[in-house]
Design a protein around this motif. Structure first.
Motif, PDB file in Angstrom:
ATOM      1  N   LEU A  86      32.550  23.005  -5.211  1.00 54.84           N
ATOM      2  CA  LEU A  86      32.299  21.822  -4.404  1.00 54.84           C
ATOM      3  C   LEU A  86      31.474  20.839  -5.228  1.00 54.84           C
ATOM      4  CD1 LEU A  86      32.531  20.436  -1.639  1.00 54.84           C
ATOM      5  CD2 LEU A  86      30.431  21.628  -0.964  1.00 54.84           C
ATOM      6  N   ASP A  87      32.081  19.725  -5.590  1.00 54.92           N
ATOM      7  CA  ASP A  87      31.385  18.697  -6.362  1.00 54.92           C
ATOM      8  C   ASP A  87      30.707  17.723  -5.414  1.00 54.92           C
ATOM      9  OD1 ASP A  87      32.043  19.708  -8.796  1.00 54.92           O
ATOM     10  OD2 ASP A  87      33.610  18.261  -9.257  1.00 54.92           O
ATOM     11  N   ILE A  88      29.412  17.542  -5.585  1.00 55.68           N
ATOM     12  CA  ILE A  88      28.636  16.571  -4.819  1.00 55.68           C
ATOM     13  C   ILE A  88      27.835  15.763  -5.820  1.00 55.68           C
ATOM     14  CG2 ILE A  88      26.903  16.207  -3.040  1.00 55.68           C
ATOM     15  CD1 ILE A  88      27.663  18.846  -1.803  1.00 55.68           C
ATOM     16  N   GLY A  89      28.136  14.485  -5.936  1.00 53.76           N
ATOM     17  CA  GLY A  89      27.511  13.678  -6.975  1.00 53.76           C
ATOM     18  C   GLY A  89      27.926  14.182  -8.341  1.00 53.76           C
ATOM     19  N   GLU A  90      26.947  14.420  -9.192  1.00 54.48           N
ATOM     20  CA  GLU A  90      27.213  14.941 -10.532  1.00 54.48           C
ATOM     21  C   GLU A  90      26.947  16.443 -10.606  1.00 54.48           C
ATOM     22  OE1 GLU A  90      28.526  13.098 -12.951  1.00 54.48           O
ATOM     23  OE2 GLU A  90      28.620  11.519 -11.440  1.00 54.48           O
ATOM     24  N   ASN A  91      26.968  17.099  -9.471  1.00 56.36           N
ATOM     25  CA  ASN A  91      26.614  18.511  -9.406  1.00 56.36           C
ATOM     26  C   ASN A  91      27.763  19.335  -8.839  1.00 56.36           C
ATOM     27  OD1 ASN A  91      23.450  18.260  -9.852  1.00 56.36           O
ATOM     28  ND2 ASN A  91      24.048  16.685  -8.381  1.00 56.36           N
ATOM     29  N   SER A  92      27.876  20.579  -9.316  1.00 53.33           N
ATOM     30  CA  SER A  92      28.880  21.512  -8.813  1.00 53.33           C
ATOM     31  C   SER A  92      28.198  22.708  -8.166  1.00 53.33           C
ATOM     32  CB  SER A  92      29.788  22.012  -9.953  1.00 53.33           C
ATOM     33  OG  SER A  92      30.788  21.065 -10.254  1.00 53.33           O
ATOM     34  N   LEU A  93      28.673  23.052  -6.983  1.00 54.85           N
ATOM     35  CA  LEU A  93      28.218  24.265  -6.314  1.00 54.85           C
ATOM     36  C   LEU A  93      29.390  25.233  -6.221  1.00 54.85           C
ATOM     37  CD1 LEU A  93      26.768  21.696  -4.433  1.00 54.85           C
ATOM     38  CD2 LEU A  93      25.406  23.722  -3.905  1.00 54.85           C
ATOM     39  N   ILE A  94      29.098  26.500  -6.423  1.00 54.75           N
ATOM     40  CA  ILE A  94      30.089  27.550  -6.228  1.00 54.75           C
ATOM     41  C   ILE A  94      29.828  28.139  -4.851  1.00 54.75           C
ATOM     42  CG2 ILE A  94      30.994  29.751  -7.058  1.00 54.75           C
ATOM     43  CD1 ILE A  94      30.017  28.996  -9.849  1.00 54.75           C
ATOM     44  N   VAL A  95      30.808  28.041  -3.966  1.00 55.44           N
ATOM     45  CA  VAL A  95      30.614  28.468  -2.581  1.00 55.44           C
ATOM     46  C   VAL A  95      31.743  29.388  -2.143  1.00 55.44           C
ATOM     47  CG1 VAL A  95      29.487  26.266  -2.055  1.00 55.44           C
ATOM     48  CG2 VAL A  95      31.893  26.569  -1.477  1.00 55.44           C
ATOM     49  N   ASP A  96      31.437  30.220  -1.174  1.00 56.04           N
ATOM     50  CA  ASP A  96      32.446  30.931  -0.411  1.00 56.04           C
ATOM     51  C   ASP A  96      32.620  30.108   0.864  1.00 56.04           C
ATOM     52  OD1 ASP A  96      33.482  32.597   1.743  1.00 56.04           O
ATOM     53  OD2 ASP A  96      33.327  34.262   0.323  1.00 56.04           O
ATOM     54  N   PRO A  97      33.763  29.395   1.033  1.00 53.12           N
ATOM     55  CA  PRO A  97      33.900  28.470   2.160  1.00 53.12           C
ATOM     56  C   PRO A  97      33.612  29.090   3.517  1.00 53.12           C
ATOM     57  CG  PRO A  97      35.690  28.135   0.603  1.00 53.12           C
ATOM     58  CD  PRO A  97      34.947  29.362   0.155  1.00 53.12           C
ATOM     59  N   SER A 164      28.827  11.094  -2.124  1.00 51.03           N
ATOM     60  CA  SER A 164      27.447  11.338  -1.703  1.00 51.03           C
ATOM     61  C   SER A 164      26.499  10.190  -2.013  1.00 51.03           C
ATOM     62  CB  SER A 164      26.931  12.593  -2.417  1.00 51.03           C
ATOM     63  OG  SER A 164      27.003  12.408  -3.826  1.00 51.03           O
ATOM     64  N   SER A 165      26.996   8.975  -2.120  1.00 48.30           N
ATOM     65  CA  SER A 165      26.143   7.866  -2.552  1.00 48.30           C
ATOM     66  C   SER A 165      24.980   7.617  -1.594  1.00 48.30           C
ATOM     67  CB  SER A 165      26.979   6.585  -2.707  1.00 48.30           C
ATOM     68  OG  SER A 165      27.615   6.261  -1.476  1.00 48.30           O
ATOM     69  N   GLN A 166      25.165   7.950  -0.306  1.00 49.28           N
ATOM     70  CA  GLN A 166      24.114   7.718   0.682  1.00 49.28           C
ATOM     71  C   GLN A 166      23.411   9.004   1.104  1.00 49.28           C
ATOM     72  OE1 GLN A 166      23.338   4.545   1.511  1.00 49.28           O
ATOM     73  NE2 GLN A 166      24.935   3.994   0.034  1.00 49.28           N
ATOM     74  N   TRP A 167      23.715  10.101   0.412  1.00 49.16           N
ATOM     75  CA  TRP A 167      23.149  11.388   0.812  1.00 49.16           C
ATOM     76  C   TRP A 167      21.834  11.671   0.091  1.00 49.16           C
ATOM     77  CZ3 TRP A 167      27.585  15.560   1.041  1.00 49.16           C
ATOM     78  CH2 TRP A 167      28.522  15.164   2.004  1.00 49.16           C
ATOM     79  N   ASN A 168      20.961  12.356   0.784  1.00 47.17           N
ATOM     80  CA  ASN A 168      19.747  12.873   0.173  1.00 47.17           C
ATOM     81  C   ASN A 168      20.102  14.234  -0.429  1.00 47.17           C
ATOM     82  OD1 ASN A 168      17.280  14.185  -0.340  1.00 47.17           O
ATOM     83  ND2 ASN A 168      16.239  13.005   1.255  1.00 47.17           N
TER      84      ASN A 168
END
Length: 269
Positions: A86-97, A164-168
């Motif tokens: 899951l890419d959010i901004g410039e970051n990647s998370l590895i998730v089990d959906p 995610s431009s408006q996300w904290n």
């Protein structure tokens, strides 16, 4: 040598080779052995349900390379099912959906606390999710996204991106990584907070996996010490739940949860 388990009978050498052959391609010195093994342990912790997601620090590797790594682990029999990037901004998370979805539903039921650390206030303060309508909307959007992923399951490692431009992002990552307490702040004061010189109680959770190797860092988060009494019930519930989930698996051993109080001249979020 692996500790007794039923999920990961592969040797550490094979796990190191899988990371170096995929994530380490093009790196002059390759990935350090300890880095390869810790990442494999973190990935397994997500599969086993010990945490809903991990933040992958080597985002520059690229999505295709990350997918190749997870699919390599599947081919080797290390993972029983596909995971999701899951890419959010410039970051990647590895998730089990599925597990992340269940975790976020619990968040909406009030299982975690939010601490406002905006620089506009003199001290950190606890706020409810209902007071943070933007955060509540964010969690709801994440749930909807994960629902769509579950309708089209993938046998391999899948990938999606959220704008995610408006996300904290500090708050988003605190939620997705399974912290019982997540920091939030006013976005117009994103470069500063009120945690400087504030005593913080830092919690860490570690577990053993490979004999002769450092333990896996499962969680690391902090709460303002002044709010610790008010947050004690939330923290105790998180620890109880973590220990309960830990007892349902056989891959890891020796779960250790500890805390220490630190004070820093500045705190980056």
């Amino acid at each position: 040598m692996l500790l007794p388990n039923t999920m990961s009978p592969l040797s550490p050498q094979l796990l190191v080779a899988a990371a170096q052959q995929t994530l380490g391609m093009g790196k002059r010195k390759g990935l350090p052995r300890a880095t390869c093994l810790h990442l494999a342990g973190e990935v397994l912790a997500v599969v086993q349900g010990s945490k809903p997601a991990i933040l992958y620090d080597g985002h520059s590797a690229g999505v295709l390379v990350l997918q190749s790594y997870l699919e390599k682990l599947q081919e080797m029999g290390f993972l029983a099912s596909g995971l999701h990037f899951l890419d959010i901004g410039e970051n990647s998370l590895i998730v089990d959906p599925k597990q992340a979805y269940q975790h976020l539903e619990q968040v909406l039921r009030g299982t975690i606390a939010f601490v406002d650390v905006s620089s506009s206030q003199p001290h950190p303060s606890i706020c409810s999710l209902d007071q943070l309508q933007n955060v509540k909307a964010l969690v709801t959007e994440l749930i909807s996204h994960l629902q769509r992923l579950q309708r089209t399951p993938s046998l391999g490692a899948s990938h999606s991106r959220l704008h995610s431009s408006q996300w904290n992002l500090c708050t988003v990552f605190g939620i997705l990584l399974g912290y019982p307490v997540s920091y939030t702040f006013h976005m117009n004061h994103a470069d500063d907070n009120c945690l400087a010189l504030t005593p913080l109680r830092v919690f860490t959770a570690r577990m053993s996996w490979l004999q002769g190797q450092p333990s896996i860092l499962l969680y690391s988060f902090s709460v303002p010490e002044c709010l610790f009494p008010a947050l004690r019930d939330i923290l105790n519930a998180w620890e109880k739940d973590l220990r309960t989930r830990f007892r349902t698996q056989n891959d890891f051993a020796d779960l250790r949860i500890s805390s220490e109080i630190i004070t820093l001249p500045a705190v980056a979020l």
